[in-house]
Scaffold this motif. Structure first.
Motif, PDB file in Angstrom:
ATOM      1  N   UNK A 103       0.812  -1.216   0.000  1.00 30.47           N
ATOM      2  CA  UNK A 103       0.000   0.000   0.000  1.00 30.47           C
ATOM      3  C   UNK A 103       0.851   1.274   0.000  1.00 30.47           C
ATOM      4  N   UNK A 104       2.063   1.208   0.508  1.00 33.17           N
ATOM      5  CA  UNK A 104       2.933   2.383   0.436  1.00 33.17           C
ATOM      6  C   UNK A 104       3.264   2.713  -1.025  1.00 33.17           C
ATOM      7  N   UNK A 105       3.605   1.673  -1.811  1.00 36.32           N
ATOM      8  CA  UNK A 105       3.877   1.883  -3.230  1.00 36.32           C
ATOM      9  C   UNK A 105       2.598   2.266  -3.971  1.00 36.32           C
ATOM     10  N   UNK A 106       1.468   1.692  -3.549  1.00 30.35           N
ATOM     11  CA  UNK A 106       0.173   2.038  -4.136  1.00 30.35           C
ATOM     12  C   UNK A 106      -0.080   3.543  -4.021  1.00 30.35           C
ATOM     13  N   UNK A 107       0.125   4.089  -2.823  1.00 32.24           N
ATOM     14  CA  UNK A 107      -0.080   5.529  -2.616  1.00 32.24           C
ATOM     15  C   UNK A 107       0.916   6.340  -3.443  1.00 32.24           C
ATOM     16  N   UNK A 108       2.172   5.922  -3.460  1.00 27.26           N
ATOM     17  CA  UNK A 108       3.211   6.646  -4.195  1.00 27.26           C
ATOM     18  C   UNK A 108       2.851   6.786  -5.670  1.00 27.26           C
ATOM     19  N   UNK A 109       2.460   5.683  -6.307  1.00 29.17           N
ATOM     20  CA  UNK A 109       2.181   5.735  -7.743  1.00 29.17           C
ATOM     21  C   UNK A 109       0.851   6.406  -8.057  1.00 29.17           C
ATOM     22  N   UNK A 110      -0.093   6.360  -7.121  1.00 29.77           N
ATOM     23  CA  UNK A 110      -1.317   7.136  -7.321  1.00 29.77           C
ATOM     24  C   UNK A 110      -0.999   8.634  -7.351  1.00 29.77           C
ATOM     25  N   UNK A 111      -0.107   9.064  -6.442  1.00 27.85           N
ATOM     26  CA  UNK A 111       0.283  10.485  -6.410  1.00 27.85           C
ATOM     27  C   UNK A 111       0.986  10.865  -7.715  1.00 27.85           C
ATOM     28  N   UNK A 112       1.914  10.017  -8.192  1.00 23.48           N
ATOM     29  CA  UNK A 112       2.612  10.317  -9.442  1.00 23.48           C
ATOM     30  C   UNK A 112       1.652  10.381 -10.622  1.00 23.48           C
ATOM     31  N   UNK A 113       0.688   9.479 -10.635  1.00 17.92           N
ATOM     32  CA  UNK A 113      -0.294   9.481 -11.713  1.00 17.92           C
ATOM     33  C   UNK A 113      -1.183  10.723 -11.657  1.00 17.92           C
ATOM     34  N   UNK A 114      -1.572  11.128 -10.427  1.00 14.93           N
ATOM     35  CA  UNK A 114      -2.405  12.332 -10.278  1.00 14.93           C
ATOM     36  C   UNK A 114      -1.647  13.571 -10.744  1.00 14.93           C
ATOM     37  N   UNK A 115      -0.365  13.627 -10.399  1.00 16.03           N
ATOM     38  CA  UNK A 115       0.457  14.762 -10.846  1.00 16.03           C
ATOM     39  C   UNK A 115       0.506  14.811 -12.369  1.00 16.03           C
ATOM     40  N   UNK A 116       0.697  13.656 -12.992  1.00 14.46           N
ATOM     41  CA  UNK A 116       0.757  13.607 -14.450  1.00 14.46           C
ATOM     42  C   UNK A 116      -0.582  13.996 -15.069  1.00 14.46           C
ATOM     43  N   UNK A 127      -6.997   8.559 -11.012  1.00 14.03           N
ATOM     44  CA  UNK A 127      -6.007   8.371  -9.952  1.00 14.03           C
ATOM     45  C   UNK A 127      -6.322   9.233  -8.744  1.00 14.03           C
ATOM     46  N   UNK A 128      -6.781  10.449  -8.977  1.00 13.80           N
ATOM     47  CA  UNK A 128      -7.095  11.334  -7.863  1.00 13.80           C
ATOM     48  C   UNK A 128      -8.315  10.820  -7.086  1.00 13.80           C
ATOM     49  N   UNK A 129      -9.272  10.235  -7.799  1.00 19.99           N
ATOM     50  CA  UNK A 129     -10.420   9.619  -7.102  1.00 19.99           C
ATOM     51  C   UNK A 129      -9.939   8.500  -6.176  1.00 19.99           C
ATOM     52  N   UNK A 130      -9.097   7.623  -6.720  1.00 24.65           N
ATOM     53  CA  UNK A 130      -8.597   6.497  -5.924  1.00 24.65           C
ATOM     54  C   UNK A 130      -7.761   6.994  -4.744  1.00 24.65           C
ATOM     55  N   UNK A 131      -6.985   8.056  -4.975  1.00 22.30           N
ATOM     56  CA  UNK A 131      -6.167   8.623  -3.907  1.00 22.30           C
ATOM     57  C   UNK A 131      -7.060   9.188  -2.808  1.00 22.30           C
ATOM     58  N   UNK A 132      -8.170   9.829  -3.189  1.00 23.31           N
ATOM     59  CA  UNK A 132      -9.113  10.363  -2.202  1.00 23.31           C
ATOM     60  C   UNK A 132      -9.684   9.246  -1.338  1.00 23.31           C
ATOM     61  N   UNK A 133     -10.086   8.152  -1.966  1.00 18.24           N
ATOM     62  CA  UNK A 133     -10.635   7.017  -1.205  1.00 18.24           C
ATOM     63  C   UNK A 133      -9.580   6.420  -0.288  1.00 18.24           C
ATOM     64  N   UNK A 134      -8.334   6.308  -0.790  1.00 12.72           N
ATOM     65  CA  UNK A 134      -7.260   5.738   0.022  1.00 12.72           C
ATOM     66  C   UNK A 134      -6.999   6.606   1.254  1.00 12.72           C
ATOM     67  N   UNK A 135      -6.945   7.922   1.065  1.00  9.02           N
ATOM     68  CA  UNK A 135      -6.724   8.815   2.196  1.00  9.02           C
ATOM     69  C   UNK A 135      -7.870   8.733   3.187  1.00  9.02           C
ATOM     70  N   UNK A 136      -9.081   8.639   2.677  1.00  5.73           N
ATOM     71  CA  UNK A 136     -10.259   8.544   3.549  1.00  5.73           C
ATOM     72  C   UNK A 136     -10.230   7.272   4.393  1.00  5.73           C
ATOM     73  N   UNK A 137      -9.785   6.175   3.786  1.00  2.00           N
ATOM     74  CA  UNK A 137      -9.803   4.882   4.477  1.00  2.00           C
ATOM     75  C   UNK A 137      -8.629   4.699   5.430  1.00  2.00           C
TER      76      UNK A 137
END
Length: 400
Positions: A103-116, A127-137
């Protein structure tokens, strides 16, 4: 055109399966999605970034997450962050790591994808949707950020009427909004308690002000003592100023004596020339050694430079601050001061007349005038340059 054909169908069935999201049609669409994914690999250039990306997609869709991760990592090599493929590859890597429990790598690559996604930008924010859910959970402290990310994604989806993304967000939105609202309510409750506490502190403050007022009366006497001490310090400061002025007068007097001596030597030199022309050898013999030698002149300059910089150690730095950038005057190796700096060192000491300066430095008045004009032309403020030179290196700050 096979690649475009396969790509179009792969995309249609991929989005169709996401949109239906059921147990009847979605599995059929996913099978065709995998079929066209495999067909794309048959026509894509081997070893290309696109090839490895779609290979990773195929491995991920068929359940082999480790090989999918490895293919995505090859696809990522050399990609720029402002490309659509970079966003897709990092998003795929994120999901591959998630399915493996990283999950640490999951968060890292979601952030990179959102930036792109936001760098391109295409207003495609999965990616930003998934990142929002991950942060919420995973973190109660990130609810506000999760809510902001999801709102941002919804605005982009509404911008180009992407019903699939709006539907996905609508499923995720209520839980985050509810948690965020609860957090806001808790914050309001804490704020109410804080206001009550501040009111109590205000009452204590009023009591403290009364106490301080009483103390101020006692401090009045101490202020008088401090004022007396300040007056004494002012007198000491004035005494230091007087001492500084006296010191400068002594230096100026010393230089005047030197100028008179040099002038006298020059008159001796003229007298010698006349004696030579008149062939008055006996008189000439008496005057033979009166001319200041070159070594004597160098010795005089060394003494002057050393004495001046001892009195005003910051003169060169402060003088160059008056010149334009790149026009600074720096003594060469082996020099203490050069001719330009000596001229304005004498100006700092109050010697303004070019003829007096010329006498001290063994130049003609015209040469001194030319030096002064050339340096003045390099100044930030040509008109007031020499006045500012006179004010350099104050021993005591007279503004205090």
């Amino acid at each position: 055109m096979l690649l475009s054909y396969y790509t179009a169908y792969e995309w249609v069935y991929s989005v169709w399966s996401e949109y239906s999201n059921d147990d009847v049609y979605a599995p059929q669409f996913r099978k065709k999605e995998v079929l066209y994914n495999d067909s794309m690999l048959q026509v894509l250039p081997r070893e290309s970034n696109e090839y490895y990306y779609w290979k990773g997609e195929l491995k991920a869709r068929t359940g082999n997450q480790l090989e999918a991760q490895q293919a995505y990592e090859k696809a990522l090599l050399g990609l720029a962050v402002n490309t659509r493929l970079y966003a897709c590859v990092t998003c795929g890597l994120a999901f591959a790591h998630k399915r493996q429990g990283n999950f640490r790598e999951y968060e890292k690559y979601l952030i990179l994808s959102s930036i792109s996604d936001n760098t391109c930008p295409l207003k495609e924010n999965l990616s930003m949707q998934e990142l929002a859910i991950f942060l919420y959970e995973t973190s109660d402290q990130e609810l506000e950020k999760a809510n902001r990310y999801l709102n941002y994604s919804m605005e982009d989806a509404m911008f180009y009427n992407n019903r699939l993304r709006m539907l996905e967000i609508a499923r995720k939105f209520p839980s985050i909004v509810s948690s965020y609202q609860q957090k806001s309510n808790d914050k309001s409750e804490r704020l109410t308690r804080a206001i009550c506490f501040i009111s109590l502190l205000s009452l204590l403050l009023a009591v403290s002000i009364f106490y301080i007022y009483r103390q101020m009366q006692q401090l009045g006497k101490q202020r008088k003592a401090v004022t007396h001490m300040n007056n004494q310090l002012t007198e000491l400061n004035n005494e230091l100023l007087r001492t500084n002025h006296i010191r400068e007068e002594y230096v100026s007097l010393f230089l005047d004596l030197c100028a008179a001596y040099i002038d006298k030597l020059n008159r001796y030199q003229d007298l010698v020339k006349r004696k030579v022309k008149a062939k008055q050898t006996e008189d000439l013999a008496k005057l033979a050694n009166n001319k200041m030698s070159e070594n004597d002149a160098k010795h005089f300059f060394v003494n002057f430079d050393t004495t001046f910089l001892t009195l005003y150690p910051n003169f060169i730095k402060e003088f160059n601050a008056l010149l334009r950038e790149g026009e600074e005057i720096i003594p060469q190796k082996g020099e203490i001061l050069n001719t330009e700096l000596r001229i304005f060192a004498l100006v700092r000491l109050g010697i303004k007349d070019s003829s007096r300066i010329a006498t001290l430095l063994f130049y003609s008045p015209q040469t001194i005038y030319n030096y002064r004009t050339a340096v003045r032309n390099r100044a930030r403020d040509r008109e007031s340059f020499e006045e500012k030179v006179k004010q350099l290196c104050p021993t005591i700050d007279e503004s205090k």
